[in-house]
Design a protein around this motif. Structure first.
Motif, PDB file in Angstrom:
ATOM      1  N   HIS A 162      47.158  34.998  34.276  1.00 15.99           N
ATOM      2  CA  HIS A 162      48.466  34.825  35.240  1.00 15.99           C
ATOM      3  C   HIS A 162      47.505  35.489  36.723  1.00 15.99           C
ATOM      4  CE1 HIS A 162      46.757  39.211  33.812  1.00 15.99           C
ATOM      5  NE2 HIS A 162      47.936  39.436  35.241  1.00 15.99           N
ATOM      6  N   LEU A 163      46.338  36.121  36.600  1.00 13.36           N
ATOM      7  CA  LEU A 163      45.482  36.497  37.747  1.00 13.36           C
ATOM      8  C   LEU A 163      44.551  34.905  38.646  1.00 13.36           C
ATOM      9  CD1 LEU A 163      43.191  39.377  36.684  1.00 13.36           C
ATOM     10  CD2 LEU A 163      45.566  39.308  38.353  1.00 13.36           C
ATOM     11  N   PRO A 164      45.237  35.347  39.618  1.00 12.55           N
ATOM     12  CA  PRO A 164      45.024  33.749  40.146  1.00 12.55           C
ATOM     13  C   PRO A 164      43.212  33.954  40.901  1.00 12.55           C
ATOM     14  CG  PRO A 164      45.232  35.456  42.210  1.00 12.55           C
ATOM     15  CD  PRO A 164      45.860  35.517  40.078  1.00 12.55           C
ATOM     16  N   THR A 165      42.585  32.603  40.945  1.00 13.27           N
ATOM     17  CA  THR A 165      40.995  31.789  40.518  1.00 13.27           C
ATOM     18  C   THR A 165      40.826  31.004  41.852  1.00 13.27           C
ATOM     19  OG1 THR A 165      41.662  30.399  39.212  1.00 13.27           O
ATOM     20  CG2 THR A 165      40.543  32.766  38.052  1.00 13.27           C
ATOM     21  N   ALA A 166      39.523  30.963  42.623  1.00 16.89           N
ATOM     22  CA  ALA A 166      40.073  29.797  43.137  1.00 16.89           C
ATOM     23  C   ALA A 166      39.442  28.555  42.781  1.00 16.89           C
ATOM     24  CB  ALA A 166      38.473  30.619  44.016  1.00 16.89           C
ATOM     25  N   LYS A 167      39.506  27.458  43.458  1.00 12.45           N
ATOM     26  CA  LYS A 167      39.661  26.029  43.327  1.00 12.45           C
ATOM     27  C   LYS A 167      38.074  25.845  42.770  1.00 12.45           C
ATOM     28  CE  LYS A 167      39.845  21.631  44.277  1.00 12.45           C
ATOM     29  NZ  LYS A 167      40.474  20.123  45.199  1.00 12.45           N
ATOM     30  N   ASN A 168      37.277  25.541  41.880  1.00 13.16           N
ATOM     31  CA  ASN A 168      36.112  25.442  41.789  1.00 13.16           C
ATOM     32  C   ASN A 168      35.787  26.945  40.780  1.00 13.16           C
ATOM     33  OD1 ASN A 168      36.384  22.739  41.133  1.00 13.16           O
ATOM     34  ND2 ASN A 168      35.968  22.355  42.995  1.00 13.16           N
ATOM     35  N   ALA A 169      36.203  27.537  40.526  1.00 14.72           N
ATOM     36  CA  ALA A 169      35.569  29.152  40.353  1.00 14.72           C
ATOM     37  C   ALA A 169      34.687  29.030  39.582  1.00 14.72           C
ATOM     38  CB  ALA A 169      37.215  29.697  39.437  1.00 14.72           C
ATOM     39  N   ILE A 170      34.329  30.548  39.461  1.00  9.94           N
ATOM     40  CA  ILE A 170      33.065  30.350  38.335  1.00  9.94           C
ATOM     41  C   ILE A 170      33.848  30.881  36.987  1.00  9.94           C
ATOM     42  CG2 ILE A 170      31.137  32.407  37.893  1.00  9.94           C
ATOM     43  CD1 ILE A 170      31.278  33.346  40.946  1.00  9.94           C
ATOM     44  N   SER A 190      36.428  36.827  33.811  1.00  6.14           N
ATOM     45  CA  SER A 190      36.393  37.280  33.780  1.00  6.14           C
ATOM     46  C   SER A 190      36.258  37.727  32.298  1.00  6.14           C
ATOM     47  CB  SER A 190      37.562  37.883  33.919  1.00  6.14           C
ATOM     48  OG  SER A 190      38.542  36.891  33.645  1.00  6.14           O
ATOM     49  N   GLY A 191      36.179  36.284  31.819  1.00 11.90           N
ATOM     50  CA  GLY A 191      36.046  37.112  29.744  1.00 11.90           C
ATOM     51  C   GLY A 191      37.089  36.815  29.170  1.00 11.90           C
ATOM     52  N   ALA A 192      37.064  36.543  28.051  1.00 12.56           N
ATOM     53  CA  ALA A 192      38.020  36.709  27.411  1.00 12.56           C
ATOM     54  C   ALA A 192      38.211  38.697  26.526  1.00 12.56           C
ATOM     55  CB  ALA A 192      37.894  35.330  25.776  1.00 12.56           C
ATOM     56  N   VAL A 193      39.487  38.152  26.411  1.00  8.92           N
ATOM     57  CA  VAL A 193      40.772  40.089  26.086  1.00  8.92           C
ATOM     58  C   VAL A 193      40.836  39.229  24.352  1.00  8.92           C
ATOM     59  CG1 VAL A 193      42.302  41.370  26.240  1.00  8.92           C
ATOM     60  CG2 VAL A 193      41.462  40.399  28.449  1.00  8.92           C
ATOM     61  N   LEU A 194      40.314  40.023  23.299  1.00  4.50           N
ATOM     62  CA  LEU A 194      40.486  39.927  22.000  1.00  4.50           C
ATOM     63  C   LEU A 194      41.767  40.776  21.586  1.00  4.50           C
ATOM     64  CD1 LEU A 194      36.744  40.847  20.916  1.00  4.50           C
ATOM     65  CD2 LEU A 194      38.071  38.446  20.730  1.00  4.50           C
ATOM     66  N   PHE A 195      42.463  39.573  20.662  1.00  2.00           N
ATOM     67  CA  PHE A 195      43.374  40.534  20.151  1.00  2.00           C
ATOM     68  C   PHE A 195      43.045  41.694  19.387  1.00  2.00           C
ATOM     69  CE2 PHE A 195      46.602  40.632  16.739  1.00  2.00           C
ATOM     70  CZ  PHE A 195      47.533  40.615  17.643  1.00  2.00           C
ATOM     71  N   ARG A 233      43.616  47.107  48.138  1.00  2.00           N
ATOM     72  CA  ARG A 233      43.007  46.080  47.838  1.00  2.00           C
ATOM     73  C   ARG A 233      43.535  45.946  46.237  1.00  2.00           C
ATOM     74  NH1 ARG A 233      41.337  44.539  51.733  1.00  2.00           N
ATOM     75  NH2 ARG A 233      39.586  44.467  53.040  1.00  2.00           N
ATOM     76  N   SER A 234      44.099  44.746  45.688  1.00  9.69           N
ATOM     77  CA  SER A 234      44.873  44.742  44.578  1.00  9.69           C
ATOM     78  C   SER A 234      44.034  44.058  43.674  1.00  9.69           C
ATOM     79  CB  SER A 234      45.863  43.882  44.754  1.00  9.69           C
ATOM     80  OG  SER A 234      45.637  42.154  44.880  1.00  9.69           O
ATOM     81  N   ILE A 235      44.776  44.402  42.117  1.00 10.98           N
ATOM     82  CA  ILE A 235      43.230  43.696  41.269  1.00 10.98           C
ATOM     83  C   ILE A 235      43.414  42.153  41.525  1.00 10.98           C
ATOM     84  CG2 ILE A 235      43.515  43.005  38.436  1.00 10.98           C
ATOM     85  CD1 ILE A 235      44.109  46.175  37.953  1.00 10.98           C
ATOM     86  N   GLN A 236      45.059  41.698  41.512  1.00  6.41           N
ATOM     87  CA  GLN A 236      45.007  40.003  41.928  1.00  6.41           C
ATOM     88  C   GLN A 236      43.214  39.302  43.715  1.00  6.41           C
ATOM     89  OE1 GLN A 236      48.977  38.745  43.460  1.00  6.41           O
ATOM     90  NE2 GLN A 236      50.035  38.616  41.585  1.00  6.41           N
ATOM     91  N   ALA A 237      43.878  40.482  44.124  1.00 10.94           N
ATOM     92  CA  ALA A 237      42.457  40.264  45.145  1.00 10.94           C
ATOM     93  C   ALA A 237      41.106  40.056  45.140  1.00 10.94           C
ATOM     94  CB  ALA A 237      42.974  41.424  46.095  1.00 10.94           C
ATOM     95  N   LEU A 238      40.907  41.397  43.680  1.00 11.88           N
ATOM     96  CA  LEU A 238      39.411  41.632  43.871  1.00 11.88           C
ATOM     97  C   LEU A 238      39.589  41.158  42.217  1.00 11.88           C
ATOM     98  CD1 LEU A 238      40.018  46.166  42.985  1.00 11.88           C
ATOM     99  CD2 LEU A 238      38.994  44.626  45.493  1.00 11.88           C
ATOM    100  N   HIS A 239      40.297  40.110  41.657  1.00 10.68           N
ATOM    101  CA  HIS A 239      39.943  38.786  40.605  1.00 10.68           C
ATOM    102  C   HIS A 239      39.083  37.986  41.315  1.00 10.68           C
ATOM    103  CE1 HIS A 239      40.508  36.277  37.629  1.00 10.68           C
ATOM    104  NE2 HIS A 239      40.229  37.483  37.059  1.00 10.68           N
ATOM    105  N   PHE A 240      40.205  37.500  42.543  1.00 10.07           N
ATOM    106  CA  PHE A 240      40.049  36.404  43.217  1.00 10.07           C
ATOM    107  C   PHE A 240      38.925  36.178  43.660  1.00 10.07           C
ATOM    108  CE2 PHE A 240      40.978  33.366  46.793  1.00 10.07           C
ATOM    109  CZ  PHE A 240      41.513  32.244  45.961  1.00 10.07           C
ATOM    110  N   ILE A 241      39.198  37.849  45.330  1.00  7.86           N
ATOM    111  CA  ILE A 241      37.928  37.443  44.933  1.00  7.86           C
ATOM    112  C   ILE A 241      36.002  36.931  44.011  1.00  7.86           C
ATOM    113  CG2 ILE A 241      35.830  38.427  46.905  1.00  7.86           C
ATOM    114  CD1 ILE A 241      38.290  40.515  47.967  1.00  7.86           C
ATOM    115  N   GLY A 242      36.199  37.704  43.215  1.00  5.75           N
ATOM    116  CA  GLY A 242      34.885  37.594  41.990  1.00  5.75           C
ATOM    117  C   GLY A 242      34.844  35.977  41.708  1.00  5.75           C
TER     118      GLY A 242
END
Length: 849
Positions: free
Chosen positions: A4-12, A16-21, A228-237
């Motif tokens: 649900h967190l937005p990422t750039a086109k051709n993102a790195i 952010s890694g997988a979140v284990l259940f 800064r929102s988490i959405q924006a911080l995640h997107f920048i990364g």
């Protein structure tokens, strides 16, 4: 994955890694707010209405004491799956958010939010159809979110960062969705936490950003902006940084040195490394002649596709001229400090881009000329001065301004949304230089659709991007809300702050200068002058090293004038008498300086300062400081209660028994513009001077607002003279001053009264009979009297009456409070405090230098 967190086109990839259940049990489906007591592990929790959400200190301690391996599964069960069920109910299942990942060679269950945005869209539609009673339901969800925020805030620092990110980002997108569903005005009606980003350790983002290629100074600017929102911080990364070959290793958190140019060694770049084509120069004398006519030198490139046939025609501007002004960062290689020339390959590329732009702009011009500083600003000093004086006009009268930046040109704009286009512009080198701030501002001040940014395939209108971002914020999916805010915030910094005026005021300039730099220090005054709409020739006339002096004398003619808060700014100051109050740069935007922009609200002339030959005349409250005399019978700090860490703080007592804490704004190694001494050393040294008179003036006239102690920005002054009720004073040190907490005031006043009692006793009188010579000799009799005095101190502090007084207000253990009282008695008896005298009101006039 947090899909649900937005990422750039051709993102790195998978940055952010997988979140284990980790859940050991399914969520039980009961009420969210009551889950802690059902869990058998978490303490009973309750949360109030205060934003962003808080629980008691005892409850926080209980949460922090739970082992990492025990609390992580519970938090995932409760806050992730529990919140989703509490908000979305039956329109989704827990299994919708669990996936199997084969990463690492083994199948593992992980969290997935691939369907979350679509599910929230459906839920928002249902809420807006009025099938749910709005207010009680909204209040309940908001309370659940506040409790989730409070628990995450209290959770152990050792909590897995990807788990913490998954929970905090879920809370954030639910907040966006809930406020949209119930049409809540965030500034007025919101009851949900808005600062979920604060739950993530900034080091998490810093590591990602540095790995992606961002400069550490840029990282600091991004992370220091608290909204800064988490959405924006995640997107920048997720944005790959490419195009620029600059080395950011020498950079620090305060400044990027990669874009600083050494004009003596600067080398103009070719379009390709292996190109060795010759330079093509413009006749300086012709440039100078056009400038002396009052026109602007404009250029036309002639020739065919063979770079060897390219030639440059220079023409003077007239009232009908339509031209394109280029805006670029010299560090990208398109400058030339030695002569007005560029390699033929660069001119060929410019001709191509200008031709393409003429088609792209939608308003093609038959004969579109262009202006470029490298070719049109003569390097000869007198001609250069004339060109600089015309800089405001150059960009205001341009039909278009085209930005060329090496970090933008590797990317095709097609397929990139407004979020990525705006983010790449905001993070570009062009957005970090002073000259380009001026050029971008003048372009937007001259009208819409004038500022354009060149990407690999085409140029994009800055106005269109800002409009798209604004539309995205107002109407797009909440899944992009954080990126829209980041884009608007960054792009809007280029535009004028007052729709009725094309110029900034000094306060807004301080804000937009954040994170910007300039290679030639004296150019800063030129740029600020232009942004303020002042007469640039007044700054250009005279020695370069005194440009800022002349600027400060001009600023009072602007609408907002010089804010009186300027005397409280930390950082380098002008050194000449009468100007020691004046910052030597506005690029030093520490937290203190940025806070001052928003704190100073005094309207009209009362909020402004007026320069005079002796300093800046301002109206401010203040009081005189008189240090308590040291006891001659005692050495400095006799009982070791003044630790090195306290050398930059000092307690002060008012006549009414109120106690204050005075502290140096920054340690000497971070700000020695006024003094390299510690606070205590300054106070003692000044007190030892004959006829010395120390005062503290401060910005706000109050220290207590609605029962809450407020820290005041202060300045220590040494009084020089008083004439016609104006106090003439010299700046000595930037400080903070605040009322002590109620508990600390009670303790200090109790210690003060006990010192009066102690001073009349026999041990004190015996000790007072010794002099400094006895102290230096450390005679046995003197040592015995000091031990007796110390024993008497301890005895008084442990008397029944004093212990009963302590018990009424003690925080923590009684023994700890008694030991603190011991220290207060010792320091006050030794004279390690100051007294506030002769308090003056906020209309008091000062002439501060």
């Amino acid at each position: 994955m947090m899909d649900h967190l937005p990422t750039a086109k051709n993102a790195i990839h998978n940055y952010s890694g997988a979140v284990l259940f980790q859940c050991q049990n399914e969520y039980d489906g009961g009420p969210f707010l009551e889950y802690p007591q059902r869990s058998g592990v978490l303490p009973v929790l309750s949360v109030g209405n205060t934003l962003p959400g808080s629980i008691s200190s005892l409850q926080s301690q209980q949460i922090q004491s739970i082992a990492k391996q025990e609390i992580e599964p519970i938090l995932q069960t409760w806050i992730f799956f529990g919140l989703i069920q509490e908000v979305l109910g039956g329109i989704c299942r827990p299994s919708d958010f669990i996936a199997v990942s084969g990463q690492g060679g083994e199948n593992r269950r992980v969290l997935t939010t691939a369907s979350l945005v679509a599910t929230l869209d459906l839920w928002v539609t249902q809420v807006q159809s009025k099938t749910i009673s709005p207010l009680p339901y909204y209040d309940h969800i908001a309370k659940c979110l506040r409790l989730a925020f409070a628990v995450l805030s209290a959770s152990p620092q050792s909590l897995d960062q990807t788990l913490r990110l998954s929970l905090a980002s879920l809370g954030e997108i639910l907040t966006f969705a809930v406020n949209k569903a119930f049409d809540m005005d965030v500034s007025r009606d919101n009851k949900c936490p808005l600062t979920w980003n604060r739950l993530i350790n900034p080091m998490y983002w810093e590591r990602l950003y540095l790995e992606s290629g961002l400069c550490i100074s840029q990282v600091e600017k991004i992370l220091s902006t608290g909204h800064r929102s988490i959405q924006a911080l995640h997107f920048i990364g997720s944005l790959r940084q490419s195009g620029s070959t600059l080395d950011h290793l020498p950079c620090d958190k305060q400044q990027c040195y990669a874009y600083q140019n050494n004009l003596n060694t600067y080398q103009t770049q070719h379009t390709k490394r292996d190109c060795s084509c010759e330079d093509l120069a413009v006749d300086q004398q012709k440039l100078f002649a056009i400038l002396k006519m009052g026109s602007l030198p404009l250029l036309r490139l002639k020739g065919d596709h063979d770079i060897g046939t390219i030639s440059i025609e220079v023409v003077p501007s007239d009232s009908a001229s339509k031209y394109l002004a280029l805006s670029h960062v010299w560090a990208d290689g398109l400058g030339n400090p030695h002569r007005n020339a560029l390699p033929r390959c660069q001119l060929s590329l410019l001709r191509t881009m200008i031709g393409e732009f003429n088609t792209t702009s939608g308003q093609p011009v038959d004969d579109l000329l262009f202006w470029c500083d490298t070719l049109c600003c003569p390097v000869e000093p007198e001609a250069n001065r004339l060109a600089l004086s015309q800089m405001r006009r150059t960009y205001l009268e341009a039909r278009f301004v085209l930005v060329l930046d090496a970090s933008l040109r590797p990317y095709n704009s097609e397929g990139l949304g407004y979020g990525e286009l705006c983010s790449r512009i905001v993070l570009s080198g062009w957005m970090r230089r002073l000259w380009t701030l001026q050029e971008g501002h003048l372009a937007t001040a001259g009208g819409d659709h004038r500022l354009w940014f060149r990407f690999k395939d085409t140029a994009i209108s800055g106005h269109s991007l800002l409009k798209s971002a604004s539309t995205g914020f107002l109407s797009s999916s909440f899944s992009q809300r954080g990126i829209a805010v980041f884009a608007i915030d960054g792009m809007f910094s280029l535009t004028k702050k007052d729709s009725n005026n094309s110029s900034f005021d000094i306060r807004s300039i301080e804000f937009v200068l954040q994170g910007r730099s300039v290679s030639v220090k004296t150019d800063e005054a030129l740029i600020i002058t232009t942004l303020l709409g002042l007469d640039l020739s007044a700054i250009l006339d005279g020695a370069e090293e005194y440009r800022f002096h002349r600027l400060w004398t001009l600023i009072p003619s602007t609408a907002q004038g010089i804010p009186k808060s300027v005397v409280f700014r930390v950082g380098p100051r002008l050194k000449e008498a009468g100007f020691r109050w004046a910052p030597a740069t506005l690029l030093n935007n520490s937290d203190r300086n940025m806070n001052l922009i928003f704190l100073e609200t005094t309207p009209g002339e009362a909020g402004q300062g007026l320069p005079s030959p002796d300093g800046l005349v301002v109206r401010l409250p203040g009081f005189k400081i008189v240090m308590a005399p040291p006891r001659e019978c005692l050495p400095p700090n006799p009982w070791g209660v003044i630790y090195p860490s306290r050398h930059n703080s000092q307690i002060l007592r008012g006549d009414d028994g109120s106690w204050y804490i005075l502290s140096r704004a920054l340690p000497p190694e971070e700000d020695c513009s006024l003094s390299h001494k510690t606070l205590r050393a300054l106070l003692r040294d000044q007190s030892d001077l004959l006829n010395s008179s120390l005062w503290v003036t401060y910005l706000r006239s109050f220290f207590d607002q609605n029962g809450i102690q407020r820290t005041n920005h202060g300045l220590i002054l040494s009084l020089v003279k008083v004439e016609r009720d104006v106090k003439y004073a010299r700046s000595e040190m930037h400080v903070y001053i605040a009322l002590q907490t109620r508990y600390a005031q009670d303790m200090l006043e109790l210690a003060f009264q006990l010192v009066q009692q102690l001073s009349t006793g026999l041990p004190a009188q015996q000790c007072a009979s010794f002099n400094q010579r006895d102290v230096n000799a450390k005679s046995p009799a003197w040592q015995s009297s000091v031990l007796a005095l110390e024993s008497e101190m301890r005895s008084i502090a442990r008397s029944k009456e004093v212990q009963e007084t302590l018990a009424e207000s003690v925080i923590g253990s009684q023994e700890a409070a008694t030991q603190l009282l011991d220290a207060h008695i010792a320091s006050i008896y030794a004279g390690e405090y100051g007294r506030l005298e002769e308090q003056v009101p906020e209309h008091q006039q000062w002439c501060v230098d």
